[in-house]
Scaffold this active site. Sequence first.
Site, mmCIF file in Angstrom:
data_model
loop_
_atom_site.group_PDB
_atom_site.id
_atom_site.type_symbol
_atom_site.label_atom_id
_atom_site.label_comp_id
_atom_site.label_asym_id
_atom_site.label_seq_id
_atom_site.Cartn_x
_atom_site.Cartn_y
_atom_site.Cartn_z
ATOM 1 N N ALA A 36 0.859 -1.198 0.000
ATOM 2 C CA ALA A 36 0.000 0.000 0.000
ATOM 3 C C ALA A 36 0.889 1.241 0.000
ATOM 4 C CB ALA A 36 -0.968 -0.009 1.201
ATOM 5 N N HIS A 38 2.885 4.620 -0.546
ATOM 6 C CA HIS A 38 2.580 6.031 -0.805
ATOM 7 C C HIS A 38 3.901 6.796 -0.870
ATOM 8 C CE1 HIS A 38 3.405 6.333 3.468
ATOM 9 N NE2 HIS A 38 2.403 5.511 3.735
ATOM 10 N N HIS A 41 6.669 5.969 1.642
ATOM 11 C CA HIS A 41 7.502 4.795 1.342
ATOM 12 C C HIS A 41 8.522 5.136 0.251
ATOM 13 C CE1 HIS A 41 3.741 2.611 2.761
ATOM 14 N NE2 HIS A 41 4.674 2.064 3.514
ATOM 15 N N ASP A 155 6.865 5.900 12.384
ATOM 16 C CA ASP A 155 6.685 4.878 13.423
ATOM 17 C C ASP A 155 7.921 4.946 14.325
ATOM 18 O OD1 ASP A 155 4.215 3.318 12.508
ATOM 19 O OD2 ASP A 155 5.424 3.467 10.700
ATOM 20 N N SER A 191 -0.492 4.385 5.217
ATOM 21 C CA SER A 191 -1.362 3.524 4.409
ATOM 22 C C SER A 191 -2.780 3.508 4.974
ATOM 23 C CB SER A 191 -0.808 2.094 4.375
ATOM 24 O OG SER A 191 0.509 2.117 3.905
HETATM 25 O O1 PAF Z 1 6.280 -0.331 9.312
HETATM 26 C C1 PAF Z 1 5.842 -1.326 8.692
HETATM 27 O O2 PAF Z 1 5.325 -1.213 7.571
HETATM 28 C C2 PAF Z 1 5.943 -2.701 9.340
HETATM 29 O O3 PAF Z 1 5.768 -2.613 10.723
HETATM 30 C C3 PAF Z 1 7.246 -3.443 8.985
HETATM 31 C C4 PAF Z 1 8.464 -2.698 9.497
HETATM 32 C C5 PAF Z 1 7.341 -3.596 7.470
HETATM 33 C C6 PAF Z 1 7.239 -4.830 9.615
HETATM 34 O O4 PAF Z 1 6.171 -5.598 9.169
#
Ligand code: PAF
Length: 283
Positions: A36, A38, A41, A155, A191
């Site tokens: 997903a 965006h 990413h 995050d 996402s």
């Molecule tokens: O941040 C994320 O998208 C997920 O927590 C990760 C780091 C890909 C682990 O599944």
Amino acid sequence: MSRNPMVVRTVPALRRTLDGLRARKARVALVPTMGALHDGHLSLVRLARKRAEKVVVSIFVNPTQFAPTEDFGSYPRTWKADVEKLAAERVELIWHPDVKTMYPEGFATRIAPEGPAVAGLEDRFRPHFFGGVATVVGKLFAQVRPDVAIFGEKDFQQLRVVTQMARDLDLGVKVIGSRTVRERDGLAMSSRNVYLSAEERRVAPTLYKAMKRGAAGIRSGEDIAAALAAGEETIRNAGFALDYLEARHAETLAPVGSMKDGPVRMLVAARLGTTRLIDNIAV
Ligand code: PAF
């Protein structure tokens, strides 16, 4: 014209492909994602490109980091669009295992992170989360053996947990944090933003605005507790159910009483309807 990345779905194929990519000692960067994709990413992918010659993006919606009540089943899956975006970024390889490849029958090992993983932030509301993240990221590191791995600061607790894990377990990968990418009105890209109704989307940037105001107040001498109390009121008045708004040490995530205990990071998590949003900024 962009060339489609190689897509690999099994561990032996991954190893073979990586051996090829590593020829002539090319450094490999990994960007772990759940798809997903965006612009947030894509900014991770661009940073990866600056830090290594070859870029691997993993796309795996990891069931072990979702509680049974959470959105694993409905998490957005946009495979075709994801591949097109990664092709435009000239990504060499997409690692796209299925659940059975990552967690085969009889799988019985889990990483149980401590330190930043039990700081009393996300872990208070999603107690399953960091065990699931650490286990899957540990596996991704073992499978890809990247020189560097890029994670978003959005995050922030996850970034600290993964950094600590890589250090504690001597995983030989340098974990690099990448700045949060925001919409024009300040909402952090995520996402899960697709879940927001039009009215919720209008209100959502309040989180960032309240943190920015609080951080500016603290920097100009306002008491941290008072700044947080004002921020909480703003967020609740906008219609959020607030999980936390906290000021923590940016490395250890320990609580701080003043800027002298810093560097300080402000972190927030709140729900708008059924959508849970998190965000953070440097103070
Ligand atoms: O941040 C994320 O998208 C997920 O927590 C990760 C780091 C890909 C682990 O599944």
